[in-house]
Design an enzyme around this catalytic site. Structure first.
Site, mmCIF file in Angstrom:
data_model
loop_
_atom_site.group_PDB
_atom_site.id
_atom_site.type_symbol
_atom_site.label_atom_id
_atom_site.label_comp_id
_atom_site.label_asym_id
_atom_site.label_seq_id
_atom_site.Cartn_x
_atom_site.Cartn_y
_atom_site.Cartn_z
ATOM 1 N N GLN A 107 -3.362 0.700 2.865
ATOM 2 C CA GLN A 107 -3.244 0.527 1.408
ATOM 3 C C GLN A 107 -4.173 -0.579 0.952
ATOM 4 O O GLN A 107 -4.130 -1.696 1.491
ATOM 5 C CB GLN A 107 -1.799 0.205 1.006
ATOM 6 N N SER A 108 -5.025 -0.258 -0.015
ATOM 7 C CA SER A 108 -5.976 -1.252 -0.532
ATOM 8 C C SER A 108 -5.761 -1.526 -2.011
ATOM 9 O O SER A 108 -6.225 -2.549 -2.518
ATOM 10 C CB SER A 108 -7.414 -0.785 -0.290
ATOM 11 N N HIS A 149 0.176 4.914 -5.327
ATOM 12 C CA HIS A 149 -0.595 6.130 -5.594
ATOM 13 C C HIS A 149 -0.374 7.106 -4.463
ATOM 14 O O HIS A 149 -0.404 6.733 -3.293
ATOM 15 C CB HIS A 149 -2.095 5.832 -5.755
HETATM 16 P P1 5GP Z 1 -5.491 3.251 -0.545
HETATM 17 O O1 5GP Z 1 -6.534 2.768 0.441
HETATM 18 O O2 5GP Z 1 -4.893 2.080 -1.303
HETATM 19 O O3 5GP Z 1 -4.455 4.174 0.016
HETATM 20 O O4 5GP Z 1 -6.262 4.143 -1.595
HETATM 21 C C1 5GP Z 1 -7.029 3.623 -2.627
HETATM 22 C C2 5GP Z 1 -7.925 4.739 -3.100
HETATM 23 O O5 5GP Z 1 -8.433 4.379 -4.366
HETATM 24 C C3 5GP Z 1 -9.116 4.987 -2.187
HETATM 25 O O6 5GP Z 1 -9.091 6.326 -1.716
HETATM 26 C C4 5GP Z 1 -10.323 4.696 -3.061
HETATM 27 O O7 5GP Z 1 -11.397 5.582 -2.836
HETATM 28 C C5 5GP Z 1 -9.758 4.835 -4.460
HETATM 29 N N1 5GP Z 1 -10.414 3.998 -5.451
HETATM 30 C C6 5GP Z 1 -10.747 2.680 -5.323
HETATM 31 N N2 5GP Z 1 -11.308 2.234 -6.462
HETATM 32 C C7 5GP Z 1 -11.330 3.277 -7.325
HETATM 33 C C8 5GP Z 1 -11.793 3.426 -8.676
HETATM 34 O O8 5GP Z 1 -12.297 2.505 -9.311
HETATM 35 N N3 5GP Z 1 -11.663 4.658 -9.235
HETATM 36 C C9 5GP Z 1 -11.092 5.721 -8.572
HETATM 37 N N4 5GP Z 1 -11.008 6.895 -9.226
HETATM 38 N N5 5GP Z 1 -10.633 5.612 -7.298
HETATM 39 C C10 5GP Z 1 -10.750 4.405 -6.692
#
Ligand code: 5GP
Ligand code: ZN
Length: 119
Positions: free
Chosen positions: A99-100, A105
């Site tokens: 998670q980043s 989400h």
């Molecule tokens: P996580 O790593 O938290 O599960 O997923 C974060 C997701 O957000 C990643 O797949 C990344 O590509 C997406 N993401 C990061 N910044 C942005 C942004 O500014 N716009 C959109 N549409 N997606 C983003």
């Protein structure tokens, strides 16, 4: 019970909800919305989020289970609209899971074979 903030300062996805940062919307609901992931990992890679800020899926389930149900239903509708009968819905939860962005989400991934277990 503590108050749940509608939005959090410096949260990327709160800023997408507020339209301060552009995103390609896929579906729009009262409590949830879906938009394209900026770095897609599959032909269909859509993020589904609540409009209100919750840091992860467990926090959302505890605070507002109806919105979590809306989120899951919207994920299913995104896959159906893409013509996919198989999809993966992923909630990375915590830094070590990948998670980043700490605004919950669900990743809707479809359109290619998805291996299991995930890495
Ligand atoms: P996580 O790593 O938290 O599960 O997923 C974060 C997701 O957000 C990643 O797949 C990344 O590509 C997406 N993401 C990061 N910044 C942005 C942004 O500014 N716009 C959109 N549409 N997606 C983003
Ligand atoms: Zn947020």
């Amino acid at each position: 019970m503590s108050e749940i903030p509608a939005s959090a300062p410096d949260c990327l996805f709160c800023r997408i909800v507020a339209r301060e940062i552009p995103a390609t919307a896929v579906k729009d609901g009262d409590r949830v919305l879906a938009f394209q992931d900026v770095n897609p990992q599959a032909p269909t890679h859509v993020l589904v989020i609540p409009r209100a800020h919750h840091r992860d899926v467990g926090a959302l389930a505890a605070a507002d289970p109806a919105t979590l149900a809306d989120l899951v239903s919207m994920a299913a509708a995104v896959a159906a609209d893409a013509g996919e009968d198989s999809y993966r819905l992923v909630f990375n939860t915590g830094e070590r899971s990948g998670q980043s962005v700490f605004h919950v989400h669900g990743h809707v991934l479809a359109g290619r074979p998805l291996s299991w277990p995930s890495g």
